[in-house]
Write a protein that holds these residues in place. Structure first.
Motif, short mmCIF file in Angstrom:
data_model
loop_
_atom_site.label_atom_id
_atom_site.label_comp_id
_atom_site.label_asym_id
_atom_site.label_seq_id
_atom_site.Cartn_x
_atom_site.Cartn_y
_atom_site.Cartn_z
N UNK B 280 36.61 35.75 42.67
CA UNK B 280 36.55 35.61 44.13
C UNK B 280 37.72 34.82 44.68
N UNK B 283 43.99 36.70 43.72
CA UNK B 283 44.35 38.09 44.02
C UNK B 283 43.98 38.99 42.85
N UNK B 305 43.29 32.76 47.03
CA UNK B 305 42.99 33.10 48.43
C UNK B 305 42.96 31.85 49.30
N UNK B 338 29.95 33.15 46.91
CA UNK B 338 29.75 34.39 46.17
C UNK B 338 28.82 34.11 44.99
#
Lengths: 378, 378
Positions: B280, B283, B305, B338
C-alpha cells in the motif's frame, strides 16, 4: 467464515475485483460466460446468466450477488431476490441502468440535468425532434448499446431506419431515444459508492477523453474542476445514487457544456472504465469500494496518492503477439507506470488493458502514461 | 501466451503474489500444502514439496518456479534445474538461506558485518564461546527456525542440551550456531530485488519492531535513517544479493548497534514481513517486484506514496470469531487504513493479517495503524 461475493460476468471488471477481495480476505466467485474469461482465476462456474436455474445454483451460499455488467434479465434478478439472495445493486436500480429511456424518464422526474430528449416510436417522432433541434441529433437504442455501439448522430430518420424496423423484435427496447447534440467542452465522469445502509462516498470528478465513442484516457481529478463544476458533479451522482437506491459503485458520465452546465450523459451501476485510475491512484480503489459497498461494509477513503493520476486504455492491443511480449520494453522505459493486462486476446478496438501513472506535474504524468501505453499498440 | 509463475508453498506470501499477478496479466499457480491454504485461490495442486515427482509435475509448463518459503530440499530443487526449469532464486542461493551456519560462513567470507559467531558441535564449544562473550550468548539451530523458534539466549550449555542431543537426527543441521548478544539500538530491515540479469533495486531501509521474537510493527522508512545508516544497509543488501546470486526479493534483517554499526541478523530470499508495507505504501510492492524479478522483467520504482508507511501485524487474530467479523468496526473507525486478511484460522501468535497506514505525520500514522489492528485482537 469468510464473507463471500458472487459476481455475475467474467469480464475485466470482475477480474479487477479479485485483488481487493484477496486483500480483504473475501471469498470471490465468478459466474463466467466462457472458460477463458478475463476473470478466470475466480471463475467457479461457467454458464449462461440468462438462465435462472444456473444463476440460482451459482448464488447458493454467497453473502451477496453483484455484477460485472448490467445485462442480467429482470426475471433472473427477481428469482434471486425471491430466493432470499442479497442482490446489489437491486433489480429496481438496475432496471434504470438497463434501459436508456427508463433512465432518461427517471432522471427527468428527479429534476436532474439531462440533454433534451424524446422517446421515438416512429420515424415521424424523430423528424419532429430533428426539426426542433437544428436538424442534427443523437439517436440511441434503449438497450444493448455500449462503448459507442447503439449510438448514431443523424440528420434524417432514414439513417436509423434499420433500428426502427428492429423495434418489433424487442432486443433493443420498444422505442428509440433521441437526444439533442450537446455542445460540450469536455466529458467528465463522477463516481460514487453507496452502501445499502445509505453511506455514500465520492471520488473527485475526472475528465474522460473519448475516441470513436470509447474512453481512451482519464485524468483524475478533472483539470480546473475544483469548485462549482466538482460540486455539481458530486451532487448529481449523490442524488442519482440515493434516489435510485443504487448500491456499489455508480459512475455518472457527464457533459461539461460550453455554457458551463453539467448534463448527465450515461449511468453505469458498477465499477467503470473512468474509475480504473483509482486502483493505483487512490487510497481505496473503485473495485475495493464496490466490494465493501455491496457487502454493506463501511466505505474507505477516496483521497489521491498524488496530485494527478492519469489512465490510458490499451485498446486493441499489440497487432502481433501479446501484451506479455511487450512488458520488458514498457517496464524498462516506464518503471513508475502501473501496467494492467486483462488477460484477453488482442482484437481491434477491444479493451485489453490499461496503464496508470501518478505524479504532481500533469504534463509529465500524461507523457509517462501515454509512453507506456504506446508499447502495447501497433 | 501469458507468462506463468509457479509458487511452491501456499502461505500468505504466495497469497499476496496473487493480486499483482492478476494486475500484470501473469498466470499464477501455487503448489499448496493443504486444501485450505492461504493461497487457495491460486492453488492448482495440493502436494508435498519434499517429493520431487510432485514438484516436477507441478512445474510442467511454467516459465519460472519460485517460493513462499525456503524449505524445499536441495535434491528437489536440483531435480527441477536438471529438468530445465527456471528456479528463482537458484538452489545455490537458497542453500545459503536454508542453513544459518552456511549463511554465517558465506557472509563472513564476503567481509560483511555479522555478530561474532561460532559453530558448535559440542557443549564444550559453547562453553568456550560463552567464556569469550560475557557468559550470555544466543544459540540457534542451523535449520528449521523462524519467527523466534530455534533461537535461545543462554548462560550455560545445559540450556540447549536437547538441541545438542538432537543434532545426530539431522533435522536442524549438523551443528548449532552461537552468536554474541549484540547490543542494539533497534532492528532494521533492508529489502532489495534482483533480476537474473543483474539489475537490483532497493526500497528504503525500515525499522522492524519485534515482540517475542516476532515482527510486530514496521516503520518505513526507518526514522532518522537517512544518510550513513541507510547507505550501509542498502550496500549490505546489494552485496548479499549480487555475491550470493539471489534473484527475486531479498530481505536482510539488521541490528543497528549502540555503537553505530549495522550487523546482519538474518536473510530471507523471498518477500518478507518487513516489506508488507510496500503493498500500500510503495509504487511497486515487494510482491509485484518479486514476480517481475523472477521472470527477469525490468524492475519497478520503489518510491513511497507518503512520507511514512506503518504496518502492524495481526498476530493470533480475534479470540472469538474471525477477522471478517471485526471488519465493520475497524473500517468504520479507520477508513484510510488498508486491512489485509490472510484467510487463515486465528490461532495464538499466528500471523493472520496485517494493516497498513500512510501519511506525512509519523505519530498520527502509527496511531491509525495500531488503532485499526486493535480491532482484530482480543
Amino acid at each position: 467464515m469468510a464473507l463471500t461475493v458472487g459476481v455475475i460476468g467474467g469480464g475485466q471488471l470482475a477480474r479487477m475485483m479479485v485483488p481487493p477481495a484477496v486483500g480483504l480476505g473475501l471469498e470471490i466467485r465468478v459466474l463466467a460466460e466462457n472458460e477463458g474469461s478475463s476473470a478466470r482465476l475466480a471463475a467457479t462456474e461457467v454458464g449462461d446468466y440468462h438462465d435462472a436455474a444456473t444463476v440460482l445454483a451459482f448464488a447458493r451460499d454467497v453473502d451477496v450477488i453483484t455484477f460485472d455488467h448490467e445485462h442480467v434479465p429482470q426475471d433472473v434478478l427477481q428469482a434471486l431476490v425471491d430466493a432470499g439472495v442479497s442482490v446489489q445493486p437491486s433489480p429496481s436500480a438496475l432496471f434504470v441502468a438497463q434501459d436508456k429511456l427508463v433512465m432518461r424518464e427517471r432522471l427527468t422526474e428527479l429534476g436532474l440535468p439531462v440533454p433534451d430528449w424524446a422517446r421515438l416510436e416512429t420515424a415521424a417522432d424523430l423528424d419532429a425532434f430533428l426539426a426542433d433541434h437544428g436538424g442534427r441529433v443523437v439517436v440511441k437504442t434503449a438497450r444493448g448499446g455500449y462503448d459507442g455501439k447503439g449510438v448514431r448522430v443523424v440528420t434524417s430518420s432514414g439513417q436509423v431506419a434499420d433500428w426502427f424496423a428492429g423495434l418489433s423484435e424487442g432486443n433493443t427496447g420498444g422505442a428509440l431515444l433521441a437526444e439533442e447534440l450537446v455542445e460540450f467542452r469536455r466529458e467528465l465522469a463522477q463516481s460514487v459508492a453507496r452502501r445499502p445502509s445509505g453511506e455514500i462516498v465520492a471520488w473527485p470528478v475526472v475528465e474522460s477523453i473519448q475516441r470513436d465513442g470509447v474512453c481512451a484516457e482519464v485524468i483524475a481529478p478533472a483539470p480546473g474542476s475544483a469548485g462549482r463544476i466538482a460540486d455539481m458533479a458530486e451532487q448529481i451522482a449523490r442524488t442519482v445514487a440515493s434516489e435510485l437506491g443504487v448500491t456499489g459503485v455508480l459512475a455518472v458520465e457527464l457533459f461539461e457544456t460550453t455554457d458551463d452546465r453539467v448534463l448527465i450523459n450515461e449511468l453505469a451501476m458498477r465499477p467503470h472504465n473512468t474509475g480504473h485510475w483509482s486502483i493505483d491512484g487512490s487510497t481505496t480503489s473503485q473495485f475495493e469500494q464496490h466490494l465493501r459497498a455491496v457487502l454493506d461494509l463501511p466505505l474507505g477513503d477516496t483521497g489521491l496518492h498524488d496530485e494527478w493520476s492519469v489512465m490510458v486504455n490499451v485498446l486493441g492491443g499489440p497487432v502481433t503477439g501479446t501484451i506479455a511480449d511487450r512488458l520488458p520494453a514498457a517496464m524498462a522505459d516506464q518503471p513508475s507506470v502501473k501496467i494492467h493486462d486483462y488477460g484477453k486476446d488482442p482484437r481491434p478496438g477491444r479493451k485489453v488493458g490499461h496503464v496508470t501513472a501518478g505524479g504532481d506535474d500533469l504534463d509529465e504524468v500524461v507523457f509517462r502514461a501515454r509512453a507506456a501505453a504506446e508499447f502495447f499498440a501497433g
